[in-house]
Design a protein around this motif. Structure first.
Motif, mmCIF file in Angstrom:
data_model
loop_
_atom_site.group_PDB
_atom_site.id
_atom_site.type_symbol
_atom_site.label_atom_id
_atom_site.label_comp_id
_atom_site.label_asym_id
_atom_site.label_seq_id
_atom_site.Cartn_x
_atom_site.Cartn_y
_atom_site.Cartn_z
ATOM 1 N N SER A 45 0.830 -1.207 0.000
ATOM 2 C CA SER A 45 0.000 0.000 0.000
ATOM 3 C C SER A 45 0.861 1.252 0.000
ATOM 4 C CB SER A 45 -0.930 -0.007 1.220
ATOM 5 O OG SER A 45 -1.741 1.144 1.230
ATOM 6 N N ARG A 49 1.017 3.901 -3.179
ATOM 7 C CA ARG A 49 0.607 5.293 -3.028
ATOM 8 C C ARG A 49 1.750 6.259 -3.296
ATOM 9 N NH1 ARG A 49 -4.348 5.567 -4.416
ATOM 10 N NH2 ARG A 49 -5.458 3.794 -3.530
ATOM 11 N N ASP A 52 1.882 6.590 -6.871
ATOM 12 C CA ASP A 52 0.777 7.419 -7.355
ATOM 13 C C ASP A 52 1.123 8.907 -7.325
ATOM 14 O OD1 ASP A 52 -0.833 5.277 -7.898
ATOM 15 O OD2 ASP A 52 -1.924 5.347 -5.996
ATOM 16 N N HIS A 108 -0.733 -2.342 -6.171
ATOM 17 C CA HIS A 108 -2.149 -2.301 -5.773
ATOM 18 C C HIS A 108 -2.714 -3.717 -5.694
ATOM 19 C CE1 HIS A 108 -3.112 1.886 -5.424
ATOM 20 N NE2 HIS A 108 -2.612 2.179 -6.615
ATOM 21 N N ARG A 111 -1.286 -5.291 -2.605
ATOM 22 C CA ARG A 111 -1.937 -4.706 -1.428
ATOM 23 C C ARG A 111 -3.296 -5.347 -1.181
ATOM 24 N NH1 ARG A 111 -4.785 0.631 -2.729
ATOM 25 N NH2 ARG A 111 -6.166 -0.974 -3.547
ATOM 26 N N ASN A 112 -4.080 -5.462 -2.233
ATOM 27 C CA ASN A 112 -5.411 -6.060 -2.084
ATOM 28 C C ASN A 112 -5.327 -7.518 -1.650
ATOM 29 O OD1 ASN A 112 -6.878 -3.760 -2.769
ATOM 30 N ND2 ASN A 112 -6.704 -4.175 -4.962
ATOM 31 N N ASN A 170 -7.188 -1.211 4.771
ATOM 32 C CA ASN A 170 -6.622 -0.856 3.474
ATOM 33 C C ASN A 170 -6.646 0.657 3.287
ATOM 34 O OD1 ASN A 170 -5.897 -0.671 0.771
ATOM 35 N ND2 ASN A 170 -7.078 -2.465 0.180
ATOM 36 N N SER A 171 -7.786 1.262 3.589
ATOM 37 C CA SER A 171 -7.940 2.703 3.419
ATOM 38 C C SER A 171 -7.110 3.492 4.425
ATOM 39 C CB SER A 171 -9.419 3.091 3.557
ATOM 40 O OG SER A 171 -10.200 2.488 2.556
ATOM 41 N N ARG A 174 -3.623 3.476 3.057
ATOM 42 C CA ARG A 174 -3.630 4.180 1.776
ATOM 43 C C ARG A 174 -3.770 5.680 1.984
ATOM 44 N NH1 ARG A 174 -8.109 5.508 -1.205
ATOM 45 N NH2 ARG A 174 -9.386 4.049 0.003
ATOM 46 N N MET A 178 -1.058 8.826 1.590
ATOM 47 C CA MET A 178 -1.418 9.965 0.744
ATOM 48 C C MET A 178 -1.310 11.276 1.513
ATOM 49 S SD MET A 178 -2.084 8.871 -2.300
ATOM 50 C CE MET A 178 -3.083 10.119 -3.103
ATOM 51 N N PRO A 331 -8.831 12.181 0.373
ATOM 52 C CA PRO A 331 -8.534 11.285 1.493
ATOM 53 C C PRO A 331 -9.074 11.777 2.830
ATOM 54 C CG PRO A 331 -6.598 11.522 0.127
ATOM 55 C CD PRO A 331 -7.605 12.496 -0.379
#
Length: 640
Positions: A45, A49, A52, A108, A111-112, A170-171, A174, A178, A331
């Motif tokens: 994760s 990010r 990203d 990603h 991570r999932n 996860n969030s 993440r 971010m 976010p």
């Protein structure tokens, strides 16, 4: 609709109150064994990010260097590696952006995988551990809880954990990456404008704190309401035949609507708070974006820092700020969703651990020895028992049964006959006195060995969804074909089984619905025969069969009980008149004892019950009829 009296409605209120830090416990007990997959998810994760962030940064570099005539430079890249030609620089930017997208996609996926494996394994372990702990509780617990309520915990509440452990965690990482990453980039590029962009953060934190305090009790109410709805639906579907035959579909629809409305009200209360919270977060976050755009735009247009700000702001840097501020705002708004999932999971974890921590009222001796049955002699010594918070159901029960003999328990409905035999199986523990088998107190031997030595055929026959064979071999799973058939023959079941569409492989349906009551009872008896126990307990074992079938089963039971200790309860006194000894119960106490002939000669309660079944009602004394009417009234009002 009136508000629900939640302290009364929530069947797990007491259990939830005793649970401390359920989420910390969840991670320490169940998260630790699955730490590997979680670490994979976290590392992937963070990497995803960070990758990203590359495209917006490269875009800012390209704008300033290629179009704005600034020096082309990249973080962590030596100047010797950077081409001097602008076209080559352009393609380098394109390549880095494309490479970042490809690597980010791979991370990603990883991570999932990590977070899903973490969540699914914990969900599986929690559900199986909760079920295992629940099924080991004594029967009194299940008398207080409805099946739908327990199903709600094992299904809905466990699923709520999975949502947070997967999507929520996860969030968290993440969004954490971010926020930290974007905040660091913004501070690096222009710390003054970055502080303006970060102004909403304290306001968002305070707003979220208030939301948590308000929403937590509301989600607890929602979880309770779900259990109530499940209980009503499970109860009605189980009794659908009674509903239809009683023509009460409308009445039951109203009752389902009532509990569904209670759930609707509870859920809407939580939804009302939630739908105010998320737009509020977006508004606060949007303020940060508007102010950043306003200040940065004026800074670029005028070429001079507005107000107390100082220094230069390039177009490329301003573009990076606009792109990152937008990514920063989203976010922060999503953080509310994480808090929302956490609060749902917290409420569910309280109910799960509350059920898991429910104390077993059966005292388990860790040093208990297995029961050693030689003769099968059973002795009740001044046994008294009461369901929790109620008057004694049986009191001062005192009798002995030599090994190999049959004792029949007789008495009016509600006299405590079934309870006496359930105490032998330790489905409940005696409050005082003791029960011994071959001199061994059943509280001092292992439960497994005790129940392995006893076969119980109850008056409420239950068959599992599966084949006839699977139901007969339940508990004796390694039985061979010959033993299964012999057991079925002994229970007078073989003939009807062979006439079924698929014989022993015929599916019986849920609760054995495809078989008649008498057929279900004979399958249940065959199960007991196959177990070949030292002690046999027959609680109205022939209550659901016709007279002819009862005669056939009784003939087989006579052979079955010949060499083993047997307890029998029967309202049809003709089926137990040949028992070695008969104990007559009334109002939880022993009223009479003796053989069939002795009890008839005594002219007491047993003789009167025999007279009722013989149709000699005119000769019954008024006192017996009066007491029978009183007992019936108590039974119907639930007092006995």
């Amino acid at each position: 609709m009136a508000d629900i009296a939640w302290d009364e409605e929530d069947p797990f209120e007491e259990q939830r109150d005793d649970v401390e830090d359920p989420m910390a416990r969840l991670f320490s007990v169940y998260g630790r064994p699955n730490l590997g997959s979680m670490v994979v998810g976290i590392v992937a994760s963070i990497a995803a990010r960070l990758l990203d962030l590359v495209p917006p940064i490269m875009l800012g570099v390209a704008i300033d260097a290629i179009f704005g005539e600034q020096v082309f430079s990249l973080w962590l890249v030596p100047e010797a590696w950077i081409p001097a030609d602008e076209t080559a620089q352009f393609w380098l930017v394109i390549g880095l952006i494309a490479g970042a997208f490809v690597l980010a996609a791979a991370f990603h996926w990883l991570r999932n995988w990590g977070f899903n494996a973490f969540a699914q394994n914990i969900q599986h372990s929690v559900r199986t551990d909760t079920y295992d702990a629940m099924q080991r509780l004594e029967m009194g617990f299940f008398a207080d809880k409805q099946t739908g309520e327990l199903m709600s915990v094992l299904s809905n509440d466990v699923n709520q954990l999975e949502q947070f452990l997967n999507e929520g965690l996860n969030s968290v990482f993440r969004l954490g990456v971010m926020v930290v990453g974007i905040g660091g980039v913004l501070l690096y590029y222009n710390w003054q404008l970055a502080l303006i962009a970060l102004l909403p953060v304290p306001l968002i934190a305070g707003f979220t704190y208030v939301f948590i305090r308000v929403i937590q009790p509301k989600y607890a109410r929602v979880r309770s309401a779900v259990g109530t709805v499940n209980s009503r639906l499970e109860n009605n579907l189980g009794g659908i035949e009674v509903i239809k035959s009683s023509n009460t579909e409308g009445y039951e629809s109203d009752r389902v609507e009532e509990v569904s409305t209670e759930y609707l009200d509870a859920n809407w209360s939580a939804i009302g708070t939630r739908i105010k919270f998320f737009p509020g977060l977006r508004l606060l976050s949007g303020i940060g974006f508007v102010v950043t755009f306003l200040v940065g735009g004026l800074w670029v247009f005028t070429g001079a820092a507005p107000g107390p700000l100082s220094g230069e702001l390039t177009v490329g840097t301003f573009v990076v700020f606009i792109l990152f501020t937008q990514r920063f705002i989203w976010p922060m708004a999503q953080f509310g969703q994480i808090v929302n999932m956490y609060q749902r999971a917290h409420a569910s974890a309280e109910r799960i651990f509350g059920l898991m921590d429910e104390p077993d009222r059966l005292a388990v001796d860790p040093d208990a020895e297995p029961l050693a049955v030689e003769e099968g002699a059973v002795e009740y010594d001044d046994v008294t028992f009461a369901y929790e918070g109620e008057a004694p159901v049986v009191e001062g029960i005192d009798f002995a049964v030599p090994g190999g003999e049959t004792l029949a328990l007789v008495g009016p409905t509600g006299a405590g006959k079934s309870t006496v035999l359930k105490l032998l199986l330790r489905l409940y523990d005696v409050d005082s006195g003791s029960i011994r088998i071959d001199g061994q107190d059943i509280r001092n031997v292992t439960l497994r060995s005790l129940r392995q030595s006893i076969a119980y055929v109850g008056q409420e026959t239950f068959l599992f969804h599966g084949t006839v064979r699977e139901n007969i071999t339940y508990g004796t799973f390694d039985a061979d074909e010959e033993a299964v058939i012999e057991a079925a023959k002994a229970a007078e079941a073989h003939e009807f089984i062979t006439n079924l569409p698929d014989g022993y492989e015929t599916m019986v349906g849920e609760r054995g619905v495809k078989l008649s009551g008498g057929q279900r009872q004979r399958v249940s008896i065959a199960r007991a025969v196959l177990k070949d126990p030292a002690i046999l307990v027959l609680d109205e074992a022939t209550s659901d069969v016709d007279t002819e079938t009862e005669m056939l089963i009784q003939r087989s039971l006579d052979r079955l009980t010949a060499d083993r200790t047997t307890f029998a309860i029967a309202h049809r006194l003709s089926t137990i008149k040949d028992a070695d000894r008969i104990v007559v119960l009334e109002d939880g106490r022993i009223a009479e004892r003796g053989s069939h002939g002795e009890l008839l000669e005594a002219g007491g309660l047993y003789a009167h019950l025999w007279g009722v079944q013989a149709g000699e009602i005119e000769g019954l004394p008024e006192e017996f009829i009066r007491r029978a009417a009183k007992r019936r009234a108590q039974t119907e009002t639930g007092d006995d």
